[in-house]
Design a protein around this motif. Structure first.
Motif, PDB file in Angstrom:
ATOM      1  N   ASN A 109     -14.104  12.002  16.166  1.00  0.00           N
ATOM      2  CA  ASN A 109     -15.032  11.151  15.784  1.00  0.00           C
ATOM      3  C   ASN A 109     -16.440  11.651  16.212  1.00  0.00           C
ATOM      4  O   ASN A 109     -16.529  12.757  16.832  1.00  0.00           O
ATOM      5  N   LYS A 110     -17.545  10.936  15.852  1.00  0.00           N
ATOM      6  CA  LYS A 110     -18.794  11.336  16.314  1.00  0.00           C
ATOM      7  C   LYS A 110     -19.242  11.540  17.922  1.00  0.00           C
ATOM      8  O   LYS A 110     -19.958  12.428  18.255  1.00  0.00           O
ATOM      9  N   ASN A 115      -8.921  11.229  17.966  1.00  0.00           N
ATOM     10  CA  ASN A 115      -7.680   9.913  17.638  1.00  0.00           C
ATOM     11  C   ASN A 115      -6.770  10.530  16.504  1.00  0.00           C
ATOM     12  O   ASN A 115      -6.880  11.401  15.798  1.00  0.00           O
ATOM     13  N   ARG A 116      -5.684   9.978  16.797  1.00  0.00           N
ATOM     14  CA  ARG A 116      -4.656  10.093  15.594  1.00  0.00           C
ATOM     15  C   ARG A 116      -4.724   9.087  14.490  1.00  0.00           C
ATOM     16  O   ARG A 116      -4.644   7.944  14.886  1.00  0.00           O
ATOM     17  N   ILE A 117      -5.045   9.604  13.281  1.00  0.00           N
ATOM     18  CA  ILE A 117      -5.173   8.479  12.065  1.00  0.00           C
ATOM     19  C   ILE A 117      -4.348   8.990  10.910  1.00  0.00           C
ATOM     20  O   ILE A 117      -3.764   9.842  10.729  1.00  0.00           O
ATOM     21  N   PRO A 118      -3.996   7.849  10.123  1.00  0.00           N
ATOM     22  CA  PRO A 118      -3.253   7.983   8.897  1.00  0.00           C
ATOM     23  C   PRO A 118      -3.497   9.171   8.251  1.00  0.00           C
ATOM     24  O   PRO A 118      -4.900   9.494   7.894  1.00  0.00           O
ATOM     25  N   HIS A 119      -2.806  10.317   7.437  1.00  0.00           N
ATOM     26  CA  HIS A 119      -3.399  11.221   6.775  1.00  0.00           C
ATOM     27  C   HIS A 119      -4.074  10.812   5.676  1.00  0.00           C
ATOM     28  O   HIS A 119      -3.670  10.048   4.921  1.00  0.00           O
TER      29      HIS A 119
END
Length: 168
Positions: A109-110, A115-119
């Motif tokens: 992120n900025k 982080n792990r996020i959904p594809h």
């Protein structure tokens, strides 16, 4: 604002399937059938559009081959079938990428945190599925859609066995 358009017109055979609630005479029915027959569309140019990718064209040809058995499609249906095939191709591509990269991906992120996020392609895959599902029901590409077609054909066949006597 008031909608003054009224109900959509129905083909006369569908009107008869529903019980001829308007009590059309035999002459009125024959007149409408002749008018509808004059609007019959051609089916001499059913081929995949050039803008489809190779997977889409392959799927298009498979579907058209299946539809040839029932003589259902006409030239203007090409675009809807092509859109189904395009959505199918997108779905396959998204699936392959997600399989390679995983359902969760790392995102920074900025603030510099990872982080792990959904594809993100999961959303596109879902959208492609919804497009295919909507078009599949239009062309009888699901068991329930075919059942509805079969039921309508059976009712139509039953109505053809009955002869007209004056009013229907």
């Amino acid at each position: 604002m008031v909608n003054v358009a009224g109900r959509k017109a129905k083909p006369v055979n569908l009107h008869l399937l529903e019980g001829n609630k308007s009590h059309l005479t035999k002459e009125e029915i024959e007149k409408r059938q002749k008018a509808e027959e004059s609007l019959t569309l051609k089916s001499d140019n059913i081929k995949p559009p050039t803008w489809l990718d190779s997977e889409g064209k392959k799927t298009f040809r498979k579907l058209i081959k299946e539809f040839e058995e029932i003589d259902l499609l006409v030239n203007v249906d090409v675009y809807m079938i092509a859109m189904f095939c395009d959505a199918y191709s997108d779905y396959i591509e998204c699936t392959k990428i997600i399989q390679d990269e995983g359902k969760l991906i790392e995102h920074t992120n900025k603030a510099g945190e990872t982080n792990r996020i959904p594809h993100p392609l999961l959303t596109k895959k879902s959208h492609a599925f919804n497009q295919m599902k909507a078009m599949a029901s239009e062309f009888g590409l699901t068991p329930s859609a075919r059942t509805k077609l079969i039921q309508n054909m059976q009712v139509e066949g039953d109505n053809e066995d009955n002869s007209f006597s004056g009013r229907v």
